[in-house]
Scaffold this motif. Structure first.
Motif: not given
Lengths: 108, 490, 608, 170
Positions: A27-28, A98-103, C583-586, D76, D79, D82
C-alpha cells in the motif's frame, strides 16, 4: 562448474517477479517505488547477461552497447527516483498520507 | 433557375430571413403563400404537358468522378406530392397561430419551414444522394419542435424516441441506397442519378438473388420511415405529443417520403427484388391495417387515435404499391394525396380542440356539437373523408387500389386474399371514427363549460382542405390524368 | 344533359345550396328542397313515357386499364323504381313541411332529405356496379344523418352510428362481390356483364361466391336477418324519414339491386337458394317479433322487414332450378311488383303513424292511444286502407303483389308454408295495431285531445291511399312490367291467401278489443330473440377485447422490447465500461499485469 | 565460480523478498541496499566491472540514500496493518505465479541458454572494459550522452519546482 545464461535469466526473472509482486501488493507508495527500482535493475541484469553470453560460446559480444544501455537505464532511473520522490513529498504535504487507496481522485 | 428550384429555395430563404431578424409569422406566411401559388402553377403546367416525363429539369454538377448532381425535376407523381406538400405547409403555417405561448416563435417557424423544404427537396431530387439528404434535413427540426413546443407529459421522451427510431430507419435505408449505388451504377462512371441507375427494361445487371438482398434494407428502411407494421410504435405518440403544424406536416407529408421512395427508387430498380419480398410485405401491411386498426379502436385519446389511424391508412397505400400495375400505383399516389390532406385536416381540428378543452380523452367529452357547430360539421367532413365516403378523394383512391388488386385475377391469389382482408379495414376505420365523433360531438353535454367554436384564422385552411378533398373526390381525374401508366413509365 | 342527369343532380344542388348558402333561413331551405323534389317528380313523369336506353355517361375515374363511369341506364324496372322514389319522396317532403315546422335543425333536415334523394336516384339510375356502390354508401351516410337528426339525444346518436356501421359491413360484402366479379370478367357494367356471362362460362364456385357477397350488400341495406338489427333502432329518426327511407326507398334498394342482377342469380343456383332461405327466415322472424312490440313505429319497422323478406325470397327464386331450367326473370319481376305496391301502402302506414304521433304530442306507445277513429277520421281511414292492402285483401294492391310472390314460391312447398304463416302473422299484428290505436276508448289524456292533423299532412295520406288501392291493377304497373312477365298463381292459392288474411284480422281484433295490455307476453319475441344482446357481446369480446390485447402487445412487445430494450442495452454497456476507469491504483497495475501475462502467452503460442 | 553465483543471487533474492515483506519502510530500504549489493556482485561475475561499480555508486549510493532521507523526512511510521484487502493480495500472487510459471516454461525451451560461462583468456580477465565503454559512450553514443545530460538537468529543475512550498502552504 560455471553458471549458464538460463540461470542468470531465471534469477533476473525472479527478481522482476518479486519487484512486481511488491508493486502489486504493498500500500505504501515508497515501497512501491523501491520495488520499481528492483524491477528496473532486474532488467539491467538480464541485459548484461545477454551481453556476456553474446557470441553463443560463453564469450562476451563484440560491442559494449549493452553496457552503454544499462548505463543510460541507471541514469534515467536515478532521474526518475528524484522526480518521483519530489512528487511524493508534495503529495504528502497536500494529503498527509501515503496510502494508495486514499489517492483515487483521478476516478473516471 | 426553374420554378421547382424556386419552390424549394423559398422556404429556406424565409427560414434564414427569420433567423436574422425578420418577424417570424409574416415571413413564414409570405413563403407559404408564394409556395402555394407556385405549386399550383407547376401542377397546371404538368396537367397541360402530361405527367409521363420529367419537366422543369435543372441540375448543378457538383462532382464528376462519382457523378453527383444537385438536380431537381418533376414528373406526374412528384408533381402531385409537391402540390400536397405546398397545400399542407400553407395550412400548417396558418394553423400555427395559437401555439406561440413560449418565446418569439422564431425557432418554431424556422423548423416548420425547414421541414417543408426538406419534403419538397426530397420529392423533386433526381439523384439518390440529395433524395436522402433532404429527408434528413427534415428530421432534426421535427425533433426540436416536438421536444420544445410539444405537449403532453413525456414530450421529450417521445421526441427522443421518434428521432432515434427514424435515425435508425434512415441508417438502414442508407445501407440499402449505398448497396444500390455500388451495384447498379454503370461500370465506368459511378453515378447517383436515379435515371441513369435504372436498368434498361430488357436485361437486368443484378441476379434475382442479389436484388433480393438489396431490396430488404430498402424495404425495412422505408418501412420504418412510413411506420409499417412492426415499426409503427413511434408514430402515434409522436403525433400526439407534437404541436399541431408538425403533426400535420409529418403525418401528412413526410411519411409519404418512404412511399415515394418505394415507387421512385426501390420498385423500378429492383423488380425481382420486390417479387421475393411480396409475401412478407402483404403480411406486414395486413398487420398495419387490421392490427393497428384494432389498436386504434382501443385508444382513449383523440390525438393518439388519429395518429394510429394515419398509420393504418399506410397499409392501403402499400397494398396499392404491391399490386404492381399502373392502376395500383396511380391509386397509391392518389391515396397519398388524399390521405395527406385528410390527416392534416384531422390534426388541425384536433389541435384546435386541444386548445379549447383541457383533455382529449374521448370518454370525458360529450355533446359539443351544440356549442361548436362549425367545428362539428368540419370534423364530420374530415371523419367521413378519412373513412372513405364516396365524394371524397380517399374513397376514389381506395376503390382504385381495390380494383387494381383484382385486375384480371381469375382465381384467388395471395394478393386477392390480402385485399379482401384489407377491405375489412374499411369497417374498422368506420368504427373508431364514428365512435369518436359520436362521443365527442353528439349526445348530451358532459362537463359544464361551453367551449367557443373554431377561431376565424383557422376557418380558411380547414375550409380550403375540405374543398380540395371534395374536388378531388368528385373529379379524381384531375390528379389521375397525371399518372395514367405509372407502372410502365417507371 | 339528359333528363335523367337533371333528376340525379337537382337534389344535390338543393342540398349543397342549403348547406352552404341559405342555412340560416330554415323555411327557405325547406321550400327549396320541396321544390327540387317536385321538379324531379314531374321530370320523372316525362322520363317514363320517353324511350329507355342509354342516358349519357361521364367518365368519373380512369387510370391504367380501369375505367369507372357515372352512366345512367333507363330500363323497365328503373322507370318503376324512379317513379316510386320521386313520388314517395315528394309526398314525404310535403308531409315533413308540417311535421318539422317547429324543429330547430329544420334546414339541416331538409338538406339531409335532398342528399338522400340524390343518392337514391343515383342507385336507381346506375348502369354499373361501381357507380351503384358509390351511391350505396352515400345512401348509408344520408340515412346516418337523418336518423341522427336529433343528435342531442344519446339514443338517436347511438342508433345512427349503429345503422351506419351495419350498413358498412354490408358494403364490405358488396365490394368484395364486385371485386370478385371484376377480377373474373373484367367488366362492371350490368349490360356488359350480361353479355360476357352469356358468351363465356366461368367457374361456378366463383360465381356463387361473388353472388353471395353481392347479396351480402343487399342484406346490409335491406336489413335481412343477420344485419337487420339497425332498422328497429332507426325509428329514432323523425317519422317522415322512417316513411321515406325505412319503408319505401332505401331498404328497397337491396331488392332493386337484386332484380337488376337477376342474370347473375340465374347463373348462381347455390347463391339463389341462399337468398331464398334468408328472405324466408327474415319474413318469418320479423313477423313474429312484430306481434309483441308496443311502439307503433317499431311494429311498422318489423312489418317492413317481413315484407322485404318476401321480396328477397321471390327474387331468390329466379335462380331456382325448376326441373333443370331456372325460373328466370319472372320471379324477380314478382319481387319487384311487390316492392312497387309495398312502397305505397307502407309509406302510407308510416305517414299515418307520423300523423298519429304528431296528434298525440309525440307519443309513440300504442298502449297510450285508443279510440282515435272518432278524433282523426281521415288518418284512421287511410291507415285502415293501408292495413287492408298490407294484409292482402282482394281488391287492394297488396293482394295482387302478394299473390305474384306466392305464385313463385309454389315451386318449393316448405317456403310456401312459411310464406302462408307470415301472411297470417302480418294480418294479425296489423289488426292488433289498428284495434288498439283506433278502436276502443282513449287510454291517455294526450289521446283524448288528439285532433286531426293539418291539411299539409293529410293530403299525402289521401294520395298514398289512392295509390295503395290502384297500384295492384294492370293499368298502374303495366307500363314498366308486361303483365305476361308476372307469374300467375295456379290452383286455389288466391282464395286460400284471402282466407288466411281475413282470419288474421279477425283473431287480431278479437284478442285485443278493449284490453289494457298484451294478452300473451312472449319474452323472447319482445326481446327480439336477444339478437341485439348477442351482437353487443360479440362486439365487446372481439373488438374491444382483441383491441385491448393488441394495444397491450403494442405497448409491451414492440415498444418495450425493441425500442426501450436497445436503449437500456446501450446504457448498460456504458456503465460497465465506466467501471474500468476506477481511480484505484492497484486495479491499474493488476490489469497491467494481466496484460503482460496474456501478451507473453500469445507470443509463446505464436512462436510455438 | 558457480558457488559464488548462487550465493550472490540467493542474497539478492532473499533481501529482495524482505523489501516487499517488511512492515517498517526503513528496514525494507536497507534490505534493498543489500539486494543491490548482491546484484552488483553478479555484474562482476559477468565481467561487467564498470556496470557493477556504477550500480553500487548510483543505485545503492545515491538512490537508496535519497529514499532513506525521504523516509526520515516524512517520518512515515511503520504501517499499522490496515485491513488487508485479501482479494487484491490473492490476485497479485496469482499474477506473479503465472508470470514465473511462464518464465520457467520459456527458459526450459530456450536452447542458447544452455551455454556455460567461459573464463576470459589471459589478459582479457583484466580487459579494460571501462575504457572500451568510455570509448563507445563518447564516440558512438555521444549525442545520447548530451541528451542524458539535458534529461538530468530537467529532472533537477522539476524536483526544485515540485518541492517549492506553495505559498505559506496548507
Amino acid at each position: 562448474m560455471m553458471p549458464s545464461l538460463n540461470e542468470y535469466l531465471m534469477v533476473s526473472g525472479l527478481l522482476f517477479a518479486i519487484g512486481f509482486a511488491g508493486v502489486l501488493m504493498r500500500r505504501n507508495i515508497i515501497i512501491i517505488f523501491m520495488c520499481l527500482e528492483m524491477m528496473l535493475s532486474a532488467a539491467n541484469l538480464s541485459l548484461v547477461a545477454f551481453w556476456r553470453f553474446g557470441n553463443g560460446q560463453g564469450m562476451p559480444a563484440q560491442g559494449y552497447d549493452a553496457q552503454v544501455l544499462v548505463f543510460f537505464v541507471i541514469a534515467v532511473a536515478a532521474a526518475e527516483v528524484a522526480v518521483g520522490l519530489a512528487i511524493i513529498v508534495a503529495l504528502f504535504r497536500a494529503r498527509c498520507t501515503v496510502h494508495v487507496e486514499d489517492l483515487n481522485s483521478m476516478k473516471g | 433557375m426553374t420554378i421547382i428550384d424556386l419552390i424549394i429555395i423559398i422556404p429556406i430563404l424565409a427560414a434564414v430571413a427569420i433567423g436574422c431578424g425578420g418577424s417570424a409569422r409574416v415571413l413564414a406566411l409570405a413563403a407559404a403563400w408564394a409556395n402555394l401559388l407556385l405549386g399550383l402553377v407547376v401542377f397546371v403546367t404538368l396537367v397541360a404537358k402530361g405527367g409521363d416525363e420529367m419537366h422543369f429539369k435543372s441540375s448543378w454538377v457538383l462532382l464528376h468522378s462519382p457523378e453527383l448532381t444537385l438536380g431537381f425535376a418533376v414528373d406526374g407523381m412528384s408533381g402531385v406530392l409537391v402540390l400536397l406538400t405546398v397545400i399542407v405547409t400553407f395550412c400548417a403555417v396558418r394553423v400555427s397561430s395559437g401555439d406561440l405561448g413560449k418565446g418569439s416563435g422564431k425557432l418554431y417557424y424556422i423548423s416548420l419551414l425547414l421541414i417543408a423544404a426538406g419534403a419538397l427537396g426530397a420529392f423533386c431530387a433526381t439523384d439518390l444522394f440529395f433524395f436522402y439528404a433532404f429527408h434528413e434535413l427534415a428530421l432534426i427540426p421535427t425533433f426540436l419542435m416536438i421536444g420544445i413546443y410539444g405537449n403532453g407529459r413525456e414530450k421529450v421522451a417521445t421526441a427522443w424516441k421518434i428521432t432515434i427510431y427514424l435515425g435508425v430507419g434512415s441508417l438502414i435505408l442508407l445501407g440499402g441506397l449505398i448497396a444500390l449505388y455500388v451495384s447498379l451504377s454503370p461500370p465506368g462512371a459511378p453515378t447517383f442519378d436515379i435515371a441513369k441507375l435504372a436498368p434498361s427494361p430488357g436485361e437486368h445487371p443484378l441476379s434475382a438473388e442479389v436484388q433480393k438482398w438489396i431490396f430488404l434494407p430498402l424495404l425495412v428502411g422505408f418501412g420504418i420511415l412510413v411506420s409499417l407494421f412492426p415499426f409503427h410504435s413511434w408514430a402515434a405518440p409522436a403525433y400526439a405529443a407534437a404541436p399541431t403544424p408538425v403533426a400535420m406536416l409529418h403525418a401528412g407529408v413526410l411519411k409519404k417520403f418512404g412511399l415515394y421512395g418505394m415507387l421512385r427508387v426501390a420498385m423500378p430498380l429492383l423488380p425481382e427484388g420486390f417479387e421475393a419480398w411480396k409475401g412478407l410485405l402483404l403480411v406486414l401491411l395486413l398487420g398495419n391495417i387490421l392490427y393497428v386498426g384494432l389498436v386504434t379502436i382501443s385508444q382513449r385519446y383523440l390525438d393518439r387515435m388519429i395518429g394510429n389511424s394515419s398509420v393504418m391508412h399506410m397499409g392501403y397505400i402499400f397494398l396499392g404499391i404491391a399490386c404492381c400495375n399502373s392502376i395500383g400505383w396511380g391509386g397509391a399516389v392518389l391515396m397519398m394525396f388524399a390521405h395527406g390532406i385528410s390527416i392534416a385536416l384531422l390534426f388541425a381540428l384536433c389541435g384546435s380542440l386541444r386548445e379549447r378543452l383541457d383533455t382529449l380523452e374521448i370518454s370525458r367529452l360529450g355533446g359539443l356539437g351544440g356549442s361548436m357547430p362549425f367545428l362539428a360539421v368540419t370534423f364530420g367532413f374530415a371523419a367521413f373523408a378519412s373513412i372513405g365516403l364516396p365524394g371524397f378523394a380517399n374513397f376514389a383512391s381506395e376503390i382504385t387500389i381495390f380494383f387494381a388488386a383484382f385486375k384480371d385475377a381469375g382465381e384467388m391469389g395471395i394478393l386477392q386474399v390480402a385485399t379482401i382482408l384489407a377491405l375489412w379495414g374499411v369497417v374498422i376505420s368506420a368504427v373508431y371514427m364514428l365512435r369518436a365523433y359520436r362521443s365527442i360531438f353528439q349526445g348530451e353535454l358532459i362537463g359544464e363549460r361551453y367551449p367557443a367554436d373554431l377561431a376565424q384564422s383557422m376557418r380558411l385552411p380547414v375550409v380550403l382542405m375540405i374543398v380540395i378533398l371534395l374536388l378531388t373526390g368528385f373529379f379524381p381525374n384531375i390528379i389521375l390524368k397525371l399518372l395514367p401508366n405509372l407502372f410502365e413509365v417507371l | 344533359m339528359s333528363i335523367a342527369f337533371i333528376i340525379l343532380l337537382l337534389p344535390l344542388v338543393a342540398a349543397a345550396s342549403i348547406l352552404l348558402g341559405i342555412r340560416k333561413k330554415a323555411n327557405l331551405s325547406a321550400y327549396v328542397s320541396v321544390a327540387s323534389a317536385g321538379i324531379c317528380f314531374l321530370l320523372t313523369l316525362g322520363l317514363i313515357r320517353g324511350s329507355g336506353g342509354e342516358a349519357g355517361a361521364f367518365t368519373w375515374l380512369s387510370v391504367g386499364g380501369l375505367e369507372l363511369k357515372i352512366a345512367l341506364e333507363i330500363t323497365g324496372l328503373t322507370r318503376g323504381m324512379i317513379l316510386v322514389v320521386t313520388l314517395v319522396g315528394l309526398l314525404v317532403h310535403i308531409f315533413s313541411l308540417g311535421y318539422m315546422r317547429d324543429d330547430a335543425g329544420k334546414a339541416r333536415y331538409f338538406a339531409g332529405l335532398s342528399l338522400f334523394m340524390f343518392s337514391m336516384s343515383g342507385i336507381v339510375l346506375a348502369d354499373n356496379f361501381a357507380m351503384m356502390f358509390i351511391f350505396w354508401e352515400l345512401v348509408g351516410v344520408s340515412s346516418y344523418l337523418l336518423i341522427g337528426h336529433w343528435f342531442q339525444k344519446n339514443s338517436a346518436a347511438e342508433a345512427s352510428k349503429k345503422a351506419f356501421l351495419v350498413n358498412r359491413i354490408g358494403d364490405f360484402g358488396f365490394m368484395a362481390g364486385i371485386l370478385l366479379l371484376w377480377g373474373a370478367t373484367g367488366e362492371i357494367g350490368f349490360s356488359a356483364l350480361r353479355e360476357t356471362l352469356e358468351v363465356q362460362t366461368f367457374d361456378p364456385s366463383l360465381l356463387n361466391w361473388a353472388m353471395i357477397c353481392i347479396f351480402c350488400g343487399a342484406v346490409g341495406k335491406s336489413a335481412q336477418v343477420p344485419l337487420h338489427v339497425w332498422l328497429p333502432d332507426a325509428m329514432e329518426g323523425p317519422t317522415p324519414v322512417s316513411a321515406l327511407i325505412h319503408a319505401a326507398t332505401m331498404v328497397a334498394a337491396g331488392v332493386f339491386m337484386l332484380t337488376k342482377v337477376t342474370f347473375l342469380i340465374i347463373a348462381a343456383p347455390v347463391a339463389a337458394s341462399v337468398i331464398q332461405h334468408v328472405g324466408a327466415l327474415t319474413a318469418l322472424l320479423a313477423a313474429l317479433m312484430a306481434t309483441q312490440q308496443s311502439d307503433i313505429k317499431k311494429i311498422l319497422a318489423y312489418s317492413t322487414l317481413s315484407q322485404l323478406g318476401y321480396m328477397v325470397m321471390a327474387v331468390g327464386f329466379a335462380g331456382f332450378l325448376h326441373s333443370g331450367e331456372a325460373v328466370g326473370a319472372v320471379a324477380s319481376n314478382a319481387g319487384f311488383f311487390h316492392l312497387y305496391t309495398h312502397a305505397f301502402f307502407k309509406a302510407l302506414l308510416f305517414l299515418g303513424a307520423g300523423a298519429v304521433i304528431y296528434a298525440c304530442h309525440h307519443e309513440q306507445d300504442i298502449w297510450k292511444m285508443g279510440g282515435l277513429i272518432r278524433l282523426m277520421p281521415v288518418t284512421a281511414i287511410t291507415f285502415l286502407i293501408g292495413t287492408a292492402a298490407l294484409a292482402g285483401l282482394p281488391p287492394l294492391s297488396g293482394f295482387w303483389s302478394k299473390d305474384a310472390v306466392m305464385a313463385v314460391t309454389q315451386n318449393s312447398t316448405p317456403l310456401l308454408i312459411v310464406g302462408a304463416i307470415t301472411a297470417f302473422l302480418t294480418a294479425f299484428y296489423m289488426s292488433r295495431l289498428c284495434t288498439i290505436v283506433f278502436f276502443g276508448k282513449a287510454r291517455s289524456q294526450a289521446a283524448r285531445e288528439a285532433g286531426e292533423v293539418p291539411l299539409m299532412m293529410r293530403a299525402p295520406l289521401v294520395i298514398l291511399a289512392l295509390g295503395a288501392v290502384i297500384a295492384g291493377f294492370e293499368f298502374a304497373y303495366g307500363w314498366f312490367i308486361a303483365p305476361a312477365d308476372l307469374p300467375h298463381p295456379h290452383g286455389a292459392l288466391p282464395l286460400v291467401l284471402t282466407i288466411i288474411g281475413v282470419a288474421g284480422i279477425v283473431t287480431g281484433y278479437l284478442l285485443h278489443r278493449g284490453r289494457e295490455k298484451d294478452p300473451i307476453r312472449v319474452e323472447v319475441l319482445v326481446r327480439k330473440f336477444y339478437i341485439d344482446e348477442f351482437y353487443l357481446f360479440l362486439v365487446r369480446v372481439f373488438q374491444d377485447g382483441v383491441a385491448y390485447l393488441a394495444k397491450a402487445v403494442d405497448q409491451l412487445l414492440i415498444d418495450g422490447l425493441i425500442v426501450r430494450g436497445s436503449a437500456r442495452l446501450t446504457v448498460g454497456v456504458g456503465l460497465l465500461l465506466r467501471g474500468l476507469q476506477g481511480g484505484n491504483l492497484q486495479r491499474h497495475v493488476f490489469l497491467f499485469g494481466v496484460g503482460i501475462v496474456i501478451v507473453i502467452y500469445l507470443i509463446t503460442i505464436a512462436l510455438g | 565460480m558457480s558457488l559464488l553465483f548462487y550465493i550472490f543471487s540467493g542474497v539478492m533474492l532473499v533481501f529482495g523478498l524482505l523489501v516487499v515483506v517488511n512492515r517498517n519502510p526503513v528496514s525494507s530500504a536497507l534490505s534493498l541496499v543489500v539486494s543491490f549489493m548482491g546484484l552488483a556482485a553478479l555484474f562482476i561475475t559477468l565481467n561487467a566491472y564498470f556496470i557493477g561499480v556504477i550500480q553500487i555508486l548510483v543505485y545503492t549510493g545515491a538512490v537508496m540514500v535519497l529514499f532513506l532521507f525521504i523516509i526520515m523526512l516524512l517520518d512515515i511510521k511503520s504501517e499499522q496493518c490496515r485491513k488487508l484487502n485479501y482479494v487484491a493480495m490473492g490476485g497479485g500472487v496469482m499474477i506473479v505465479l503465472a508470470f514465473v510459471a511462464q518464465l520457467t516454461m520459456i527458459l526450459a525451451g530456450y536452447a542458447p541458454g544452455k551455454q556455460r560461462l567461459v573464463e576470459l583468456p589471459g589478459d582479457a580477465a583484466v580487459h579494460q572494459d571501462v575504457k572500451r565503454v568510455g570509448e563507445a559512450l563518447f564516440t558512438h553514443f555521444n549525442f545520447h550522452l548530451q541528451l542524458l545530460g539535458v534529461l538530468l538537468l530537467i529532472a533537477t529543475i522539476g524536483v526544485v519546482v515540485l518541492s517549492r512550498r506553495q505559498g505559506e502552504g496548507n
